[in-house]
Design a protein around this motif. Structure first.
Motif, mmCIF file in Angstrom:
data_model
loop_
_atom_site.group_PDB
_atom_site.id
_atom_site.type_symbol
_atom_site.label_atom_id
_atom_site.label_comp_id
_atom_site.label_asym_id
_atom_site.label_seq_id
_atom_site.Cartn_x
_atom_site.Cartn_y
_atom_site.Cartn_z
ATOM 1 N N LYS A 77 6.290 60.398 44.391
ATOM 2 C CA LYS A 77 4.859 60.467 44.074
ATOM 3 C C LYS A 77 4.116 61.121 45.220
ATOM 4 O O LYS A 77 4.212 60.684 46.371
ATOM 5 C CB LYS A 77 4.285 59.079 43.814
ATOM 6 C CG LYS A 77 2.775 59.046 43.578
ATOM 7 C CD LYS A 77 2.281 57.660 43.285
ATOM 8 C CE LYS A 77 0.770 57.597 43.278
ATOM 9 N NZ LYS A 77 0.146 58.556 42.346
ATOM 10 N N ARG B 77 0.470 59.475 48.209
ATOM 11 C CA ARG B 77 0.499 58.018 48.339
ATOM 12 C C ARG B 77 -0.717 57.560 49.133
ATOM 13 O O ARG B 77 -1.155 58.218 50.078
ATOM 14 C CB ARG B 77 1.770 57.576 49.064
ATOM 15 C CG ARG B 77 3.050 57.730 48.268
ATOM 16 C CD ARG B 77 3.254 56.610 47.294
ATOM 17 N NE ARG B 77 4.528 56.721 46.589
ATOM 18 C CZ ARG B 77 4.898 55.914 45.610
ATOM 19 N NH1 ARG B 77 4.082 54.959 45.202
ATOM 20 N NH2 ARG B 77 6.064 56.080 45.009
ATOM 21 N N ASN C 230 -4.337 56.339 40.193
ATOM 22 C CA ASN C 230 -3.069 56.961 40.590
ATOM 23 C C ASN C 230 -3.254 58.234 41.402
ATOM 24 O O ASN C 230 -2.291 58.924 41.720
ATOM 25 C CB ASN C 230 -2.189 57.242 39.366
ATOM 26 C CG ASN C 230 -2.925 58.012 38.280
ATOM 27 O OD1 ASN C 230 -3.900 58.702 38.564
ATOM 28 N ND2 ASN C 230 -2.462 57.886 37.045
ATOM 29 N N PHE D 294 3.637 53.393 41.052
ATOM 30 C CA PHE D 294 3.129 54.723 40.731
ATOM 31 C C PHE D 294 1.651 54.709 40.335
ATOM 32 O O PHE D 294 0.974 55.731 40.432
ATOM 33 C CB PHE D 294 3.959 55.361 39.600
ATOM 34 C CG PHE D 294 5.246 55.948 40.087
ATOM 35 C CD1 PHE D 294 5.336 57.279 40.444
ATOM 36 C CD2 PHE D 294 6.384 55.155 40.223
ATOM 37 C CE1 PHE D 294 6.524 57.830 40.916
ATOM 38 C CE2 PHE D 294 7.585 55.688 40.684
ATOM 39 C CZ PHE D 294 7.647 57.032 41.028
ATOM 40 N N GLU D 295 1.162 53.577 39.870
ATOM 41 C CA GLU D 295 -0.257 53.486 39.548
ATOM 42 C C GLU D 295 -0.724 52.044 39.664
ATOM 43 O O GLU D 295 0.072 51.111 39.558
ATOM 44 C CB GLU D 295 -0.550 54.033 38.142
ATOM 45 C CG GLU D 295 0.002 53.206 37.004
ATOM 46 C CD GLU D 295 -0.380 53.779 35.645
ATOM 47 O OE1 GLU D 295 -0.466 55.025 35.507
ATOM 48 O OE2 GLU D 295 -0.588 52.983 34.700
#
Length: 427
Positions: free
Chosen positions: A24, A27, A113, A138-139
């Protein structure tokens, strides 16, 4: 890296987690800080032998990330409960709008996110797998009930997880939620964790933060109904203001290893906390229930009732602490842990604790571990009840106190159905 000293020499697992972290972009600073903490925490310190065995087993696996999984509405409908509620559906940690209700009453939902990220407080209880979840999700789902809003219909959060088909491989899944209720608001949240497949394996890291303003009411139910190949690590933080009430009931049935930590920090006066749990364990499964309640203000009460039913080499662990800080006078705290062993192969460790730094308080704790009382069975048999029926009556009576706390008959029926299946091998 001191925190990973017992992982293989090339830090194989750590590198796999690192790849998931890097998967991802952008961050948050908070996630990056938690990642750094992983390198400083000794994973195996202060662990009992059961936990160390589980951790070594987990660290022998490979970790992958399969967050982009799609499921059909038919598949979802076959797994959810039929409740009069607002539905939010998550698959592998991410909200699926197409399966969720578009109208959710007074509740408001925001998915976070991408930057800018809102700040978060430090965890009440710091632990390795908490920081892992804070790093790898991730979210974040931010759920808000505005001040003065009283929502009668519960918010039903369905968490569907898909495992890996590969041998000795765990799909790394992380759920991250923040639930906030404004001053004078009241509502109910039901979390339901289920597996998409009964054979596939995964690692579920679950993190939920609750922020309750003054004069709020929250009812919370967590249902852990995942498959017997899954690992479930959960951390709930609850921050509560003045004259507020929360009741949280955690039901864990089925996972290979589950660890649920609820940490509460009371910031206001005249507030009430109720934490309760039920865990069923068998077939070498291990379940941990851990609580921490910190009383910082006066005239607050906390009640805890935690129960485990264990059979066939199942292992249960309970650890609960009530801390009363200086100045938190007239605190009323009570923590009870009752455990029922159904055979000689079942094991439970329990450790309720009190830590008191204030005068004029009323706190107590207690724990019981035992087998079914043969005298009770004999008494029922003398009234014409068959032996197996008598045994069933006693076990169902053991869980009845917790079932009375749940107002949804559909949920009660599901728990009783699971309990019936759990007992079918021995009764």
């Amino acid at each position: 890296m001191a925190g990973l000293s017992m992982i293989s020499n090339n830090n194989r697992v750590f590198n796999q987690w690192l790849q998931i972290f890097r998967k991802k972009n952008n961050r948050s600073l908070y996630a990056q800080e938690n990642w750094k903490k992983l390198e400083k925490i000794e994973l195996f310190s202060n662990r009992n032998s059961w936990e160390k065995t589980v951790l070594l087993e987990i660290l022998s696996k490979n970790f992958i990330s399969l967050e982009n999984i799609t499921i059909s509405s038919e598949t979802y409908d076959n797994r959810r409960l039929n409740l009069n509620a607002y539905y939010l559906v998550f698959v592998n940690g991410c909200l699926v709008p197409s399966l969720s209700d578009q109208y959710i009453g007074a509740w408001q939902v925001k998915i976070e996110n991408t930057p800018p990220y809102l700040p978060l407080p430090s965890p009440i209880y710091s632990e390795f797998f908490l920081h892992l979840t804070e790093s790898l999700h991730f979210e974040t789902t931010r759920i808000f009930l505005p001040s003065g809003k009283k929502e009668e219909k519960p918010l039903y959060m369905v968490h569907i997880s898909e495992g890996s088909i590969e041998k000795d491989t765990l799909n790394m899944i992380n759920y991250h939620h923040i639930i906030e209720i404004g001053k004078g608001g009241s509502g109910e949240v039901i979390e339901h964790f289920i597996s998409l497949n009964q054979e596939k394996s995964y690692f579920n890291g679950n993190r939920t933060l609750f922020f309750l303003d003054d004069e709020t009411i929250l009812k919370h139910i967590k249902l852990g109904m995942e498959n017997s190949n899954s690992y479930h690590f959960a951390h709930h933080d609850i921050h509560i203001g003045n004259n507020s009430t929360i009741e949280s009931n955690v039901i864990m049935l089925g996972t290979k290893f589950s660890r649920h930590q609820t940490s509460v920090r009371i910031h206001g006066n005249y507030s009430k906390i109720s934490l309760n749990s039920l865990i069923l364990l068998s077939k070498n499964n291990i379940g941990e229930s851990r609580t921490y309640i910190e009383h910082n203000k006066s005239n607050c009460s906390s009640r805890q009732l935690h129960k485990m039913i264990v059979k066939k080499f199942g292992k249960g662990i309970f650890n609960g602490l009530i801390k009363v800080t200086k100045g938190a006078i007239k605190t009323d705290g009570n923590i009870i842990n009752n455990n029922l062993l159904l055979d000689r192969e079942a094991e439970v460790q329990t450790d309720p604790q009190l830590e008191i730094y204030a005068d004029d308080v009323k706190c107590k704790h207690g724990a019981t571990i035992g087998y079914i009382n043969e005298e009770q069975i004999f008494y029922l048999c003398t009234r014409g009840i068959l032996y197996k029926q008598a045994k069933t009556i006693i076990i169902y009576g053991f869980v009845q106190e917790l079932l009375t706390l749940i107002r949804h008959q559909t949920i009660k029926d599901m728990i009783l159905s699971r309990l019936s299946s759990f007992l079918s091998e021995i009764i």
